[in-house]
Scaffold this motif. Structure first.
Motif, PDB file in Angstrom:
ATOM      1  N   THR B  24       1.039  -1.191   0.271  1.00 35.38           N
ATOM      2  CA  THR B  24       0.249   0.149  -0.110  1.00 35.38           C
ATOM      3  C   THR B  24       0.456   1.166  -0.398  1.00 35.38           C
ATOM      4  O   THR B  24       0.782   2.042  -0.837  1.00 35.38           O
ATOM      5  CB  THR B  24      -0.657  -0.253   1.406  1.00 35.38           C
ATOM      6  OG1 THR B  24      -1.269  -1.620   0.912  1.00 35.38           O
ATOM      7  CG2 THR B  24      -1.517   0.992   1.185  1.00 35.38           C
ATOM      8  N   TYR B  28       0.146   3.773  -2.501  1.00 34.10           N
ATOM      9  CA  TYR B  28      -0.028   5.707  -2.563  1.00 34.10           C
ATOM     10  C   TYR B  28       0.876   6.426  -2.324  1.00 34.10           C
ATOM     11  O   TYR B  28       0.350   7.279  -3.127  1.00 34.10           O
ATOM     12  CB  TYR B  28      -0.768   5.847  -0.419  1.00 34.10           C
ATOM     13  CG  TYR B  28      -2.677   4.551  -1.225  1.00 34.10           C
ATOM     14  CD1 TYR B  28      -3.414   5.271  -1.678  1.00 34.10           C
ATOM     15  CD2 TYR B  28      -2.889   3.970  -0.656  1.00 34.10           C
ATOM     16  CE1 TYR B  28      -4.745   5.234  -0.650  1.00 34.10           C
ATOM     17  CE2 TYR B  28      -4.147   3.046  -0.361  1.00 34.10           C
ATOM     18  CZ  TYR B  28      -4.895   3.621  -0.858  1.00 34.10           C
ATOM     19  OH  TYR B  28      -6.530   3.152  -0.703  1.00 34.10           O
ATOM     20  N   GLU B  51      -5.523  -2.666  -3.201  1.00 32.61           N
ATOM     21  CA  GLU B  51      -6.485  -2.008  -3.590  1.00 32.61           C
ATOM     22  C   GLU B  51      -7.663  -2.682  -2.320  1.00 32.61           C
ATOM     23  O   GLU B  51      -7.693  -3.145  -1.276  1.00 32.61           O
ATOM     24  CB  GLU B  51      -7.532  -1.022  -4.472  1.00 32.61           C
ATOM     25  CG  GLU B  51      -6.655   0.417  -5.015  1.00 32.61           C
ATOM     26  CD  GLU B  51      -7.661   0.977  -5.780  1.00 32.61           C
ATOM     27  OE1 GLU B  51      -7.307   2.056  -6.263  1.00 32.61           O
ATOM     28  OE2 GLU B  51      -8.591   0.260  -6.297  1.00 32.61           O
ATOM     29  N   ALA B  54      -5.478  -4.224   0.305  1.00 30.94           N
ATOM     30  CA  ALA B  54      -5.232  -2.354   1.479  1.00 30.94           C
ATOM     31  C   ALA B  54      -6.858  -2.863   2.284  1.00 30.94           C
ATOM     32  O   ALA B  54      -6.251  -2.553   3.601  1.00 30.94           O
ATOM     33  CB  ALA B  54      -5.290  -1.655   1.144  1.00 30.94           C
ATOM     34  N   VAL B  55      -7.319  -2.444   1.670  1.00 31.69           N
ATOM     35  CA  VAL B  55      -8.980  -2.472   2.389  1.00 31.69           C
ATOM     36  C   VAL B  55      -9.569  -3.758   3.348  1.00 31.69           C
ATOM     37  O   VAL B  55      -9.777  -3.562   4.826  1.00 31.69           O
ATOM     38  CB  VAL B  55     -10.121  -2.296   1.809  1.00 31.69           C
ATOM     39  CG1 VAL B  55     -10.925  -3.178   0.878  1.00 31.69           C
ATOM     40  CG2 VAL B  55     -10.926  -1.191   2.206  1.00 31.69           C
ATOM     41  N   ILE B  58      -7.444  -4.049   6.637  1.00 35.32           N
ATOM     42  CA  ILE B  58      -7.418  -2.717   7.901  1.00 35.32           C
ATOM     43  C   ILE B  58      -7.811  -3.518   9.156  1.00 35.32           C
ATOM     44  O   ILE B  58      -9.433  -3.533   8.495  1.00 35.32           O
ATOM     45  CB  ILE B  58      -8.372  -1.397   7.495  1.00 35.32           C
ATOM     46  CG1 ILE B  58      -7.772  -0.817   6.385  1.00 35.32           C
ATOM     47  CG2 ILE B  58      -8.975  -0.291   8.474  1.00 35.32           C
ATOM     48  CD1 ILE B  58      -8.159   0.173   5.420  1.00 35.32           C
ATOM     49  N   VAL B  72     -14.534   7.754   4.250  1.00 34.83           N
ATOM     50  CA  VAL B  72     -12.903   7.381   4.297  1.00 34.83           C
ATOM     51  C   VAL B  72     -12.804   8.503   5.616  1.00 34.83           C
ATOM     52  O   VAL B  72     -13.706   9.653   5.567  1.00 34.83           O
ATOM     53  CB  VAL B  72     -12.615   8.066   2.903  1.00 34.83           C
ATOM     54  CG1 VAL B  72     -13.005   6.652   1.499  1.00 34.83           C
ATOM     55  CG2 VAL B  72     -13.997   8.606   2.367  1.00 34.83           C
ATOM     56  N   ASP B  73     -11.941   8.632   5.306  1.00 36.78           N
ATOM     57  CA  ASP B  73     -11.166   9.924   6.597  1.00 36.78           C
ATOM     58  C   ASP B  73     -10.647  11.211   5.786  1.00 36.78           C
ATOM     59  O   ASP B  73     -11.017  11.376   4.304  1.00 36.78           O
ATOM     60  CB  ASP B  73     -10.072   9.291   7.468  1.00 36.78           C
ATOM     61  CG  ASP B  73      -8.419   8.893   6.608  1.00 36.78           C
ATOM     62  OD1 ASP B  73      -8.601   9.355   5.525  1.00 36.78           O
ATOM     63  OD2 ASP B  73      -7.772   8.128   7.065  1.00 36.78           O
ATOM     64  N   ASP B  75      -8.197  12.001   4.757  1.00 39.04           N
ATOM     65  CA  ASP B  75      -7.412  11.913   3.461  1.00 39.04           C
ATOM     66  C   ASP B  75      -7.509  11.400   2.434  1.00 39.04           C
ATOM     67  O   ASP B  75      -7.082  10.458   1.323  1.00 39.04           O
ATOM     68  CB  ASP B  75      -6.140  11.499   3.926  1.00 39.04           C
ATOM     69  CG  ASP B  75      -5.481  12.276   5.178  1.00 39.04           C
ATOM     70  OD1 ASP B  75      -5.261  13.880   4.751  1.00 39.04           O
ATOM     71  OD2 ASP B  75      -4.514  12.081   6.080  1.00 39.04           O
ATOM     72  N   ARG B  77      -8.501   8.092   2.731  1.00 32.07           N
ATOM     73  CA  ARG B  77      -8.433   6.521   2.815  1.00 32.07           C
ATOM     74  C   ARG B  77     -10.252   6.039   3.675  1.00 32.07           C
ATOM     75  O   ARG B  77     -10.522   6.381   4.883  1.00 32.07           O
ATOM     76  CB  ARG B  77      -7.199   6.393   4.517  1.00 32.07           C
ATOM     77  CG  ARG B  77      -5.865   6.112   3.257  1.00 32.07           C
ATOM     78  CD  ARG B  77      -4.715   6.462   4.023  1.00 32.07           C
ATOM     79  NE  ARG B  77      -4.952   7.523   4.496  1.00 32.07           N
ATOM     80  CZ  ARG B  77      -3.499   8.112   5.504  1.00 32.07           C
ATOM     81  NH1 ARG B  77      -2.596   7.424   4.508  1.00 32.07           N
ATOM     82  NH2 ARG B  77      -3.637   8.756   6.230  1.00 32.07           N
TER      83      ARG B  77
END
Lengths: 461, 461
Positions: B24, B28, B51, B54-55, B58, B72-73, B75, B77
């Motif tokens: 990731t 990114y 992707e 990566a998700v 979490i 998403v935050d 940023d 993400r």
């Protein structure tokens, strides 16, 4: 220019094929699957990714495509599904005498765009993605996707979405009837009357008749209705703008309860003079990005009561919209809004403009056939005055005796959709300009032949 | 045994997290995307795969999940979306006093199966996958998928599909109304009468009333109808087998035109004594694999005329079913039929059996509450006699004065669905047993507390 692009693309495909053959050999014969990945840091997703690349690398001569869920050979390996008029294992052979089929509105003209942007438009869906009926907020609609739809309209400038509600549907098809339901009378004793201006998209009639509701009934042409009825009757008017079949930007005739079908209100089909600010507007992914197969549309709604009724309709009809589709649509829209939409809409507009340039050149040599007049208008998105480039040519047979224009074209091996399908005269026929390049090229060839015969006998073909 | 599995799984997730963090970071911050891939032979698909991994990596403490299309935050993400009763950035905090919500039939109990089988259940959808309205044969349904559905029924032995037609729908929800339409009278003057046996799934009534068709009307309970009407009237009977809410295997009462809703007719919910051979049978992915969010169901139909009417309904309602969803369903069913279905159905059955064992242990200590009696039956799929393990507990409040059982449970912080929702008395309440493990564990805890108080005051909670 186009040739350079083709070679570039060809080279990419070739490189991709080589890479993938090597990988596919490993996948099919090396056990494949799971485990620790093949050196790129991927684990469980690698097999699905490799399968997708392997199937994409199967050459179908540009006249067909292999799919993950498509036809397979006796060993279970995907094989080419050939486009119309092409046959053979790699679809390289042309079927002689095959008809140029310009009937359906299948928006394959945008497929090349997505093939040229493979990286950002792909999604990988895990087996456990969004199994629930609802999202975390209990709704059936992805908030992220709704945000991107609003962003898209703001970039394109084709619809006001501030302080508006949005409802997703199974294509705009489902939303047509959901909208009729939401705007209709709630008392069975006096059903609402549904009308549309000729020529109109046949689905308005088909759905309203098919569902045979006590709350609404189809009454046909708006103007005929206006002449024959008092003004205080309950009416729901469909306005298709740009219109299907003829591409005209239209306005409500009656000025009452109106459903604005904006399926084609995008810069590739029409100059966008200003954002639409109607009470109820319908859009569909199909005519925006070309993904008809995903069945996704949305309504932009001013009134809260209408919004809630449409939401209820979607819930009762099918407990919401596929979350797999919503994930995919989100990804596609992210690509569309890249670069403020310039890359995508330029591609799409150029494709339509090229087709219209070729088409008008052919029809300019004809007195037997005419096509609709296209008005120049200021397009706020491209910031210049342009001609419309509608999804369909609305062809008219000009000779007195040729009042079945579909039959005239059919005699020349061209399949169109008859005017009567749009409640108009059969002197008109609709030709779809948004199918694949193969389809368009064959259509153009057949039309050129037909027009070139005008000085000879009309029975020649 | 279960602990070992958990550690194993934890280790895999941990390894996956490490691998993915590294990847990731590259994706990114290293520009990511396209190009020649990172050493595993992938090119354009690698970004989407990375992707998704990566998700998936979490951590949400097992009490939530991050999604590709989720929150998403700042940023951009993805962040954890916490399950009910859990809060915090990683969903690790329990909300004190949170209600045990056993209302909906959200089939999350199967999510762990798909997380344990990530490799074969993932799909990668390219940007240009199936853009057309139809498949190559012009139909709206994938032939490959239809083949797998037939294969599945043959393996499970729960339905005869030889010489039967199959129609896909948006969940079985849409097919309910499509089936009513197809079986109904075509003359508005004498609409068909739609009935179902109490207690019944509320959607039958909701849809029939909502669409307010001239061709059919809802008439409520089958037995009441039978008593009050002559036998020569036009009737369409819904039979839900196993029944929602009580899990009973049911048969038609009237023996005329019948829609068999077999949503729960799978080995994890009921012993399958023999394949169903009814004229019109409905199934849904939701209660088979747990993918409610995909909205996919199918009808198995004997009569050609009924088949064609249902096909027409789907076409007019929404021009077919999402092709993205059909691709995903195909992949999921391929996993289900692996090993002749043994792995999948064993997992699913054990999950339900464990829950029923825990539940019956609690209710066996109660005289205040009872649950439905479960009959032992021979299951041809597992080849042994078993008790049913229905999707829902149908709870009865036994105390004379407690005739609103939902309210009684609510006072104990348990949310169920009232008997009156199923046109039955409110002395009954339905508790969903197919939600997530968290949901079930909390439900069990609250029920245990409630039952343990029986010797004390009934107002204690």
């Amino acid at each position: 220019m186009r040739k350079t692009k083709k070679y570039c693309y060809g080279f990419c495909v070739f490189t991709s094929i080589i890479i993938n053959i090597l990988f596919t050999i490993n996948l099919y014969f090396g056990g494949g699957g799971g485990g620790g990945g093949g050196g790129c840091g991927l684990s469980w997703s690698e097999k699905a990714a490799a399968e997708a690349e392997a199937v994409a690398a199967i050459s179908c001569s540009g006249h067909g495509r292999a799919y993950l869920d498509g036809s397979v050979d006796s060993d279970g390996r995907p094989v080419c599904e050939c486009y119309a008029c092409h046959v053979g294992i790699d679809c390289s052979q042309l079927s002689p005498g095959c008809a140029a089929d310009a009937d359906s509105g299948d928006p394959i003209f945008l497929e090349p765009f997505w093939m040229q942007h493979p990286t950002n438009s792909a999604i990988l869906v895990s087996g456990w993605h969004r199994m629930s009926y609802g999202y975390n907020d209990k709704s059936y609609m992805s908030v992220e996707l709704e945000n991107y739809i609003r962003k898209l309209h703001s970039i394109v400038g084709n619809a006001i979405t501030e302080d508006r509600y949005i409802v997703f549907g199974i294509g705009s098809s489902q939303l047509l009837n959901a909208a009729v339901y939401a705007l209709s009378s709630e008392t069975s004793s006096s059903p609402s009357n549904v009308v549309a201006s000729i020529p109109f998209y046949p689905m308005y009639r088909t759905q309203t008749v098919f569902f045979n509701s006590k709350n609404f009934q189809f009454q046909g042409d708006t103007k005929a209705w206006q002449l024959n009825n008092s003004t205080n009757m309950d009416v729901v008017e469909f306005v298709t703008s740009p219109n299907n079949p003829d591409g005209e930007l239209k306005k409500s005739v009656l000025g009452g309860k109106t459903i604005y079908d904006h399926a084609y209100f995008w810069p590739h089909f029409t100059p966008v003079p200003a954002p639409s600010d109607q009470d109820l507007m319908l859009f569909t992914l199909s005519k925006l990005t070309g993904h008809a197969g995903s069945r996704f549309g949305w309504a932009v709604i001013k009134d809260k009561d209408v919004y809630e009724k449409m939401l209820a309709y979607i819930k009762v009809a099918d407990l919401g919209i596929s979350k797999d589709t919503q994930l995919r649509v989100l990804k596609l829209l992210k690509v569309v809004v890249e670069d403020e939409g310039k890359t995508f809409f330029k591609f799409a507009y150029n494709k339509m403009k090229d087709r219209w340039d070729a088409l008008t050149s052919v029809f300019s040599k004809s007195t037997r056939f005419s096509i609709q007049h296209r008005h120049p208008l200021q397009c706020t998105f491209f910031n210049e005055t342009r001609l419309a480039s509608p999804a369909y040519a609305w062809v008219k047979c000009e000779r007195e005796e040729e009042d079945d224009c579909k039959a005239v074209l059919e005699a020349a091996n061209i399949i169109g959709r008859a005017g009567s399908m749009f409640s108009d005269k059969d002197r008109h026929v609709r030709l779809s300009l948004i199918k694949s390049q193969d389809d368009f090229d064959l259509l153009l060839q057949r039309l050129t032949e037909l027009v070139s015969l005008e000085n000879g006998s009309i029975q020649t073909m």
